[in-house]
Design an enzyme around this catalytic site. Structure first.
Site, short mmCIF file in Angstrom:
data_model
loop_
_atom_site.label_atom_id
_atom_site.label_comp_id
_atom_site.label_asym_id
_atom_site.label_seq_id
_atom_site.Cartn_x
_atom_site.Cartn_y
_atom_site.Cartn_z
N GLU A 132 -6.95 7.48 4.76
CA GLU A 132 -7.66 6.59 3.84
C GLU A 132 -8.29 5.42 4.60
OE1 GLU A 132 -6.74 3.83 -0.14
OE2 GLU A 132 -5.15 5.03 0.79
N GLU A 146 2.19 1.82 -3.49
CA GLU A 146 1.16 2.34 -4.39
C GLU A 146 1.11 3.86 -4.31
OE1 GLU A 146 -3.63 2.85 -4.46
OE2 GLU A 146 -2.85 1.04 -3.48
N HIS A 147 1.33 4.41 -3.13
CA HIS A 147 1.32 5.86 -2.94
C HIS A 147 2.67 6.48 -3.33
CE1 HIS A 147 -2.43 6.66 -0.44
NE2 HIS A 147 -2.45 5.36 -0.60
N HIS A 189 0.83 -1.20 0.00
CA HIS A 189 0.00 0.00 0.00
C HIS A 189 0.88 1.26 0.00
CE1 HIS A 189 -3.91 1.97 1.75
NE2 HIS A 189 -3.53 2.51 0.61
#
Length: 461
Positions: free
Chosen positions: A154, A77-78, A74
């Site tokens: 998020e 991904e950022h 994750h």
């Protein structure tokens, strides 16, 4: 195209025609990079994806001096959008905004994909920028801390959505300790505990030539694509002259799962109960996946499905009700969802279970079978009007399935499904241990009769 086309890892070049006069080509470069394209006649746009077969299930606890990598997929991904050795985050954003393109990324349980959609003339730019992001991300320490805050926000947003909470707890309940049962985005504890060195180690270990799969669909010339990709990767510092075999695909076949948790109730002060009921399903490569698609269409996909008719149309018990059947390399699920008021939740859960039992006992009608085939054919054809769907199909074919099946082949397989096949699969699913997850203002006592379960395995949060 007649039948599915196998995608052997050791085959350097492959090309074939697919449904709708599309042309599919595949190249495995000496470095192990795999490039797949689907040229679609008349298309003026193109979608490109950079894939690695690394997802949330591949994160590891700390061991032998290596820090835990939970949350790393994750984070990446950022962070890959936050700048490289030659581009700032703003440079990356401007590259796509200036041409009206779209770019994003997704983390899944078994893969990660960075993708963009642009006009055909802008494909070289998209190749160059995505290649730079993929190979040369800085993972800047300050940006790392900034994104930690963004990811926590998020997760907080998802935590405020009872449907998201129910979905994550459902995977956990059905799959138990299996890595597929973990949440894709991690949880606040793992994100707070993540350290840059662990994410960097995860990045360098998995973002290599032998891991990279590039898929492109739409207005694409394969030879030009390969040349542009090689130029971009070499320019970013990769030595593509070093020969390496592509990484092996995941082993396929059902994993041994622990006993499912039969009842999970998460108490929230909401107006509705978000209700999920289901069982372990089929792996992605199971030869009965077409049967599962037909079963799911008849049972809970669309307004004419049994669940929709029984729960919403005839009784007015819910607004949203459907079934779903995701499959992964070594596990899968078959689930039913409904959002309803607390006073109706136990009735809805019982109806879900009853409808699956009825399908298993009495089977389906010829009309239902015909209608399901038509629904799947139409939905598949419409989805393939979008180059995004075609690009994703190439990615799943290469990473997970090991074969490419075009629309004609997919529909041929659907047409072979019989009523007996559907009933047999329904009976198998109905005999498996059920898990029920309810999120909302309710108590576990409301659902005791909906699953055959022993009280010690329940979980209330």
């Amino acid at each position: 195209m007649n039948g599915a086309v196998d995608l052997p890892l050791g085959l350097a070049e492959l090309s074939f025609d697919a449904a709708g006069d599309a042309r599919v080509r595949r190249s495995v470069l000496p470095s192990g990079v795999r490039v797949l394209s689907e040229q679609v006649p008349g298309s003026r746009s193109v979608t490109i994806g950079f894939w690695v077969a690394v997802g949330s299930r591949d994160e590891q606890p700390s061991a032998s001096g290596h820090p835990a990598t939970y949350g790393s997929t994750h984070f990446l991904e950022h962070l890959l959008f936050k700048g490289t050795t030659t581009r700032t985050a703003l440079d990356i954003a401007i590259s796509f905004d200036a041409v009206g393109g779209e770019h994003n990324a997704l983390t899944a349980k078994e893969y990660t994909c960075y993708y963009a959609k642009v006009q055909d003339r802008d494909l070289p730019m998209a190749v160059a920028v995505l290649a730079d992001m993929f190979t040369s991300s800085r993972l800047d320490a300050e940006e790392f801390e900034n994104e930690r805050g963004v990811i926590l926000e998020e997760l907080s947003m998802a935590g405020d959505d009872p449907a998201d909470v129910a979905n994550e707890r459902f995977f956990e309940a059905v799959l138990g300790a299996h890595p597929l049962g973990r949440p894709i985005g991690g949880n606040p504890d793992t994100i707070r505990a993540a350290v840059r060195d662990a994410v960097w180690e995860h990045y360098r270990a998995n973002y290599r030539p032998s891991d990279l799969v590039v898929t492109v669909a739409g207005a694409v010339d394969h030879e030009v694509l390969v040349a542009e990709l090689e130029r971009a990767l070499t320019g970013a510092g990769w030595d593509l002259s070093v020969e390496a075999a592509p990484v092996e695909r995941r082993p396929v076949g059902p994993a041994v799962l622990e006993v499912a948790r039969p009842l999970t109730v998460v108490q929230r002060p909401t107006e509705q109960i978000n209700l999920l009921l289901g069982v372990p399903g089929l792996v992605a490569t199971d030869e009965r996946r077409p049967t599962m698609s037909v079963l799911n269409a008849i049972f809970g996909s669309g307004m004419s499905s049994r669940l929709f008719q029984q729960v919403r149309e005839r009784r007015g018990l819910a607004y949203s009700v459907y079934s779903f059947a995701p499959g992964y390399s070594d596990a899968g699920l078959f689930g039913m969802y409904a959002g309803c008021s607390p006073s109706k939740a136990s009735t809805v859960a019982a109806l879900m279970r009853t409808e699956l039992d009825r399908l298993a006992e009495h089977g389906v009608t010829a009309d239902e079978l015909r209608r399901a085939s038509g629904q799947l054919a139409g939905a598949s054809a419409l989805a393939l009007e979008d180059s995004d769907t075609r690009m994703s199909r190439l990615g799943r074919s290469e990473l997970t399935l090991g074969e490419f099946a075009d629309l004609d082949e997919a529909l041929r397989r659907i047409a072979l499904v019989t009523a007996d096949d559907v009933q047999a699969l329904a009976a198998e699913l109905a005999a498996r241990p059920f898990s029920l997850v309810a999120v909302g203002a309710t108590e576990e006592s409301a659902f005791r009769g909906a699953v055959e379960a022993a009280a010690p395995s329940t979980d209330v949060a």
